[in-house]
Design a protein around this motif. Structure first.
Motif, PDB file in Angstrom:
ATOM      1  N   GLY A 184      11.728 132.800  73.637  1.00  0.00           N
ATOM      2  CA  GLY A 184      10.837 131.723  74.047  1.00  0.00           C
ATOM      3  C   GLY A 184      11.483 130.359  73.875  1.00  0.00           C
ATOM      4  O   GLY A 184      11.376 129.491  74.755  1.00  0.00           O
ATOM      5  N   ILE A 185      12.158 130.149  72.747  1.00  0.00           N
ATOM      6  CA  ILE A 185      12.859 128.878  72.530  1.00  0.00           C
ATOM      7  C   ILE A 185      13.994 128.724  73.540  1.00  0.00           C
ATOM      8  O   ILE A 185      14.211 127.632  74.091  1.00  0.00           O
ATOM      9  CB  ILE A 185      13.393 128.819  71.088  1.00  0.00           C
ATOM     10  N   GLY A 186      14.716 129.817  73.797  1.00  0.00           N
ATOM     11  CA  GLY A 186      15.779 129.751  74.790  1.00  0.00           C
ATOM     12  C   GLY A 186      15.263 129.394  76.167  1.00  0.00           C
ATOM     13  O   GLY A 186      15.884 128.599  76.890  1.00  0.00           O
ATOM     14  N   LEU A 187      14.110 129.959  76.572  1.00  0.00           N
ATOM     15  CA  LEU A 187      13.512 129.622  77.859  1.00  0.00           C
ATOM     16  C   LEU A 187      13.126 128.158  77.914  1.00  0.00           C
ATOM     17  O   LEU A 187      13.365 127.470  78.925  1.00  0.00           O
ATOM     18  CB  LEU A 187      12.285 130.505  78.100  1.00  0.00           C
ATOM     19  N   TYR A 188      12.545 127.643  76.835  1.00  0.00           N
ATOM     20  CA  TYR A 188      12.139 126.231  76.815  1.00  0.00           C
ATOM     21  C   TYR A 188      13.340 125.306  76.938  1.00  0.00           C
ATOM     22  O   TYR A 188      13.314 124.339  77.711  1.00  0.00           O
ATOM     23  CB  TYR A 188      11.370 125.934  75.525  1.00  0.00           C
ATOM     24  N   VAL A 189      14.407 125.606  76.198  1.00  0.00           N
ATOM     25  CA  VAL A 189      15.597 124.749  76.251  1.00  0.00           C
ATOM     26  C   VAL A 189      16.226 124.795  77.640  1.00  0.00           C
ATOM     27  O   VAL A 189      16.615 123.761  78.205  1.00  0.00           O
ATOM     28  CB  VAL A 189      16.609 125.190  75.173  1.00  0.00           C
ATOM     29  N   PHE A 190      16.324 125.996  78.225  1.00  0.00           N
ATOM     30  CA  PHE A 190      16.921 126.130  79.549  1.00  0.00           C
ATOM     31  C   PHE A 190      16.084 125.416  80.604  1.00  0.00           C
ATOM     32  O   PHE A 190      16.620 124.708  81.466  1.00  0.00           O
ATOM     33  CB  PHE A 190      17.061 127.615  79.894  1.00  0.00           C
ATOM     34  N   ALA A 191      14.766 125.587  80.555  1.00  0.00           N
ATOM     35  CA  ALA A 191      13.887 124.934  81.525  1.00  0.00           C
ATOM     36  C   ALA A 191      13.929 123.420  81.359  1.00  0.00           C
ATOM     37  O   ALA A 191      13.903 122.676  82.358  1.00  0.00           O
ATOM     38  CB  ALA A 191      12.456 125.445  81.367  1.00  0.00           C
ATOM     39  N   TYR A 192      14.021 122.946  80.124  1.00  0.00           N
ATOM     40  CA  TYR A 192      14.110 121.505  79.897  1.00  0.00           C
ATOM     41  C   TYR A 192      15.412 120.940  80.467  1.00  0.00           C
ATOM     42  O   TYR A 192      15.418 119.873  81.075  1.00  0.00           O
ATOM     43  CB  TYR A 192      14.014 121.206  78.401  1.00  0.00           C
ATOM     44  N   GLY A 193      16.512 121.670  80.266  1.00  0.00           N
ATOM     45  CA  GLY A 193      17.789 121.195  80.782  1.00  0.00           C
ATOM     46  C   GLY A 193      17.813 121.114  82.288  1.00  0.00           C
ATOM     47  O   GLY A 193      18.308 120.137  82.869  1.00  0.00           O
ATOM     48  N   ILE A 194      17.276 122.122  82.970  1.00  0.00           N
ATOM     49  CA  ILE A 194      17.241 122.090  84.437  1.00  0.00           C
ATOM     50  C   ILE A 194      16.272 121.021  84.923  1.00  0.00           C
ATOM     51  O   ILE A 194      16.506 120.367  85.947  1.00  0.00           O
ATOM     52  CB  ILE A 194      16.850 123.477  84.983  1.00  0.00           C
ATOM     53  N   GLY A 195      15.183 120.809  84.195  1.00  0.00           N
ATOM     54  CA  GLY A 195      14.162 119.863  84.631  1.00  0.00           C
ATOM     55  C   GLY A 195      14.450 118.408  84.323  1.00  0.00           C
ATOM     56  O   GLY A 195      13.614 117.550  84.631  1.00  0.00           O
ATOM     57  N   THR A 196      15.592 118.088  83.718  1.00  0.00           N
ATOM     58  CA  THR A 196      15.935 116.686  83.463  1.00  0.00           C
ATOM     59  C   THR A 196      16.061 115.940  84.789  1.00  0.00           C
ATOM     60  O   THR A 196      16.749 116.378  85.701  1.00  0.00           O
ATOM     61  CB  THR A 196      17.251 116.579  82.679  1.00  0.00           C
ATOM     62  N   GLU A 197      15.402 114.801  84.895  1.00  0.00           N
ATOM     63  CA  GLU A 197      15.271 114.119  86.176  1.00  0.00           C
ATOM     64  C   GLU A 197      16.369 113.112  86.456  1.00  0.00           C
ATOM     65  O   GLU A 197      16.479 112.633  87.591  1.00  0.00           O
ATOM     66  CB  GLU A 197      13.905 113.415  86.241  1.00  0.00           C
ATOM     67  N   TYR A 198      17.171 112.749  85.476  1.00  0.00           N
ATOM     68  CA  TYR A 198      18.228 111.772  85.717  1.00  0.00           C
ATOM     69  C   TYR A 198      19.409 112.111  84.823  1.00  0.00           C
ATOM     70  O   TYR A 198      19.285 112.809  83.813  1.00  0.00           O
ATOM     71  CB  TYR A 198      17.740 110.341  85.478  1.00  0.00           C
ATOM     72  N   SER A 199      20.589 111.639  85.230  1.00  0.00           N
ATOM     73  CA  SER A 199      21.841 112.061  84.599  1.00  0.00           C
ATOM     74  C   SER A 199      21.936 111.615  83.148  1.00  0.00           C
ATOM     75  O   SER A 199      22.509 112.328  82.315  1.00  0.00           O
ATOM     76  CB  SER A 199      23.030 111.511  85.386  1.00  0.00           C
ATOM     77  N   GLU A 200      21.385 110.436  82.806  1.00  0.00           N
ATOM     78  CA  GLU A 200      21.453 109.981  81.420  1.00  0.00           C
ATOM     79  C   GLU A 200      20.734 110.941  80.485  1.00  0.00           C
ATOM     80  O   GLU A 200      21.226 111.255  79.391  1.00  0.00           O
ATOM     81  CB  GLU A 200      20.834 108.579  81.284  1.00  0.00           C
ATOM     82  N   LEU A 201      19.582 111.427  80.921  1.00  0.00           N
ATOM     83  CA  LEU A 201      18.830 112.377  80.090  1.00  0.00           C
ATOM     84  C   LEU A 201      19.573 113.698  79.971  1.00  0.00           C
ATOM     85  O   LEU A 201      19.582 114.323  78.901  1.00  0.00           O
ATOM     86  CB  LEU A 201      17.438 112.593  80.687  1.00  0.00           C
ATOM     87  N   PHE A 202      20.235 114.132  81.050  1.00  0.00           N
ATOM     88  CA  PHE A 202      20.953 115.395  80.988  1.00  0.00           C
ATOM     89  C   PHE A 202      22.162 115.305  80.062  1.00  0.00           C
ATOM     90  O   PHE A 202      22.455 116.250  79.321  1.00  0.00           O
ATOM     91  CB  PHE A 202      21.392 115.817  82.387  1.00  0.00           C
ATOM     92  N   ILE A 203      22.869 114.180  80.088  1.00  0.00           N
ATOM     93  CA  ILE A 203      24.005 114.018  79.174  1.00  0.00           C
ATOM     94  C   ILE A 203      23.522 114.022  77.729  1.00  0.00           C
ATOM     95  O   ILE A 203      24.136 114.642  76.847  1.00  0.00           O
ATOM     96  CB  ILE A 203      24.776 112.731  79.500  1.00  0.00           C
ATOM     97  N   GLY A 204      22.423 113.322  77.460  1.00  0.00           N
ATOM     98  CA  GLY A 204      21.859 113.364  76.117  1.00  0.00           C
ATOM     99  C   GLY A 204      21.434 114.775  75.723  1.00  0.00           C
ATOM    100  O   GLY A 204      21.597 115.186  74.567  1.00  0.00           O
ATOM    101  N   PHE A 205      20.899 115.517  76.688  1.00  0.00           N
ATOM    102  CA  PHE A 205      20.526 116.909  76.426  1.00  0.00           C
ATOM    103  C   PHE A 205      21.749 117.742  76.064  1.00  0.00           C
ATOM    104  O   PHE A 205      21.694 118.576  75.154  1.00  0.00           O
ATOM    105  CB  PHE A 205      19.825 117.489  77.657  1.00  0.00           C
TER     106      PHE A 205
END
Length: 608
Positions: A202-223
């Protein structure tokens, strides 16, 4: 103190004590841990304050009392740092976080807080034009993160420094990345172990979904910064090892939990583009798992493997009923799948039969040539340079959507009150194919043939001497890997609407290509099931989310591989054989000046 041996030579028997490495920052342990806790708490409190005054920086970091964007990542990192630091006090209920009592996880998490916060401060200053655009919240979190790192570096050093390691700043960080994991924890009831497995996925699904759902590059780099330090810290704490032990014990429950978590993914995405990324990741991962049969199990270096994906895709496109198909037939999907897999299987046998008697670099060169020959041939079958079969560089466009049992995958559908988009439909279809490929890989690896492949990979000469028909088994691995790639190619043709020869190169800016497929296997861990899946997800997700870095993609890719080979050469997920191969086993060497016992031979001395 010296003593004489039986041959008259004097040896020194005085025992020398090895001093424990001192902390980098000379702080009492209690003060260092208190500073770590206080700094992480201050960094956490700072996320509830405004970090900038304008909404021009994405994420709306101007709100006080409600963290948003990159502030959430700092909050999560700071909270985890606080929990791991408090576990060192022996607080009841937190001891399970660090079963080995190590401080490396706390140190890594503190560095993650500083990395995420520092990156955010730098990004705000760069995009808005200076540090003057920072509000007090950014300074509070930045100072708190710095204090947490200072306290973490002052914690007592973990034991186990090697002869080439030094307890300085770089040595401490490097030791935190590569320190041995703690041993096995005490056993729990079966129901508790199953709940832990479910929670882990469940935690792995949340982290993966959050990473794909990042809406801009700055947030993804921070992720990426937060996830990188967080995963390494959890790994060093021994939690991943304990979870792996539980998954190996409850293998059927693990497979079911992984499948359920994967099914839930498209329902977590409201944007069809993000669901499409998930579908493409599954295609890439399935092909990488097929390559893992060839490279990871049989040890055959194939540099043109993406051509088999192209064979399956072209075969399915030609019989898909596309108006641009030169054949003009329309097979049902099950027949198109069999056609694509069979075409790739035939090509695998045709290419492998005359070439698999080669080894090493020679085989790699031949397979590289095959991949380029396939792409050039698809270009030349345009009616001018050759027969009109593939429309040349124009490819085969307008591939229609699939319809299975009256269910049109090209249309959105309402499932349990949630709209499942076209990309979500193809994601679930590809998930079914991935499950089939995983089952085939697992059964093959655990069979007699799989053990023979491993023997050929380790030493083909010795395997042949033991009666293993190396050529026949290598051809079988080549054919099986090719058919699995063709299976994924049939779905790729319908997901992408069209196929062209340029999609199947050795190296390019957009995966899948042969270089990235091979890197996914090596990055994730050769010979494992989850390794290529994780490696393929990372290698596809990062370029898809960081479009502005496309020009430097290969440079960053090479740099990442260098770091991986330095710190974790066995891959992110490694089997026991690779761990023993790339790391010390802990066995003591026999001293060279130690006298041999009576009856020992020179062979024993040479072996020592």
């Amino acid at each position: 103190m010296t003593t004489k041996t039986t041959n008259g030579t004097a040896t020194d028997t005085t025992k020398t004590s090895v001093a424990e490495p001192t902390p980098i920052i000379p702080l009492p342990p209690a003060a260092a841990r208190a500073a770590t806790v206080a700094g992480s708490v201050v960094a956490l409190v700072g996320t509830f304050l405004a970090w900038t005054w304008t909404e021009e920086f994405p994420g709306n970091l101007t709100v006080t009392g409600y963290p948003g964007g990159l502030q959430v990542l700092t909050l999560i990192s700071a909270a985890l740092t606080t929990l791991f630091a408090l576990s060192g006090y022996g607080i009841r209920g937190l001891g399970w976080l660090t079963p080995g009592g190590t401080n490396s996880p706390t140190r890594l998490l503190a560095l993650g807080v500083l990395g995420t916060t520092g990156y955010t401060i730098g990004a705000i200053s760069y995009e808005l034009g200076g540090l003057v655009n920072l509000e007090p919240g950014a300074w509070v979190s930045g100072i708190g993160a710095l204090v947490a790192v200072i306290g973490a570096l002052g914690l007592p050093a973990d034991q186990g420094y090697g002869p080439d390691e030094s307890p300085n700043l770089w040595g401490r960080i490097r030791h935190s990345l590569s320190a041995p994991e703690p041993g096995r924890a005490k056993e729990l009831p079966s129901w508790a172990e199953i709940l832990i497995i479910a929670a882990g996925f469940g935690i792995g699904l949340y982290v993966f979904a959050y990473g794909i759902g990042t809406e801009y590059s700055e947030l993804f780099i921070g992720f990426l910064i937060t996830a990188g330090f967080g995963f390494t810290a959890v790994l060093r704490a021994g939690l991943i090892k304990q979870l792996s032990t539980l998954t190996a014990k409850h293998r059927n429950v693990t497979m079911a939990a992984a499948f359920v978590a994967a099914i839930c993914f498209p329902f977590t995405q409201s944007n069809d583009q993000y669901a499409l990324i998930g579908a493409n990741i599954l295609i890439f991962a399935t092909v990488a798992l097929g390559l893992n049969v060839v490279v990871g199990l049989a040890g055959l270096l194939d540099l043109g493997y993406v051509a088999f994906l192209g064979v399956g895709a072209y075969a399915a496109a030609l019989v898909s009923g596309s108006p641009q198909s030169t054949i003009g037939v329309h097979f049902p999907f099950w027949a198109a799948v069999l056609t694509g897999a069979a075409a790739s299987l035939i090509f695998g046998v045709v290419i492998g039969a005359p070439t698999l008697r080669l080894r090493g670099d020679y085989l790699a060169i031949v397979t590289l040539g095959f991949g380029e020959i396939f792409r050039i041939t698809m270009n030349n079958l345009n009616g001018n340079s050759g027969p009109d079969v593939t429309n040349g560089s124009n490819g085969i466009p307008n591939i229609p959507d699939l319809e299975l049992f009256g269910f049109n995958l090209g249309l959105p559908h309402d499932v349990l009150g949630t709209e499942l988009t076209r990309s979500g439909n193809y994601y679930l279809l590809m998930l079914l194919f991935t499950a089939v490929v995983v089952l085939v890989f697992r059964r093959s690896a655990e069979s007699r043939i799989g053990r023979a492949w491993v023997a050929i990979r380790e030493d083909e000469t010795a395997a042949t001497a033991m009666g293993i028909n190396g050529f026949r088994l290598k051809l079988l691995a080549f054919a099986l890997g090719a058919s699995l790639a063709g299976l994924a190619g049939t779905v790729q043709a319908h997901v992408s609407y069209s196929i062209t020869p340029e999609q199947y190169q050795f190296a390019g800016s957009v995966p899948p290509n042969s270089a990235f497929l091979l890197a996914a296997v090596i990055l994730g861990g050769m010979g494992t099931i989850s390794g290529p899946l994780i490696g393929a997800a990372l290698l596809y997700l990062i370029p898809a989310k960081l479009q502005f870095m496309q020009e430097y993609q290969l440079l960053l890719f090479g740099f990442a591989l260098m770091l991986l080979m330095r710190f974790r050469p066995e891959g992110l997920v490694a089997d026991r054989r690779k761990q023993l191969e790339f790391h010390e086993t802990g066995q003591l060497d026999v001293p060279e000046d130690k006298p041999l016992p009576e009856g020992a031979t020179g062979v024993a001395k040479a072996g020592a």
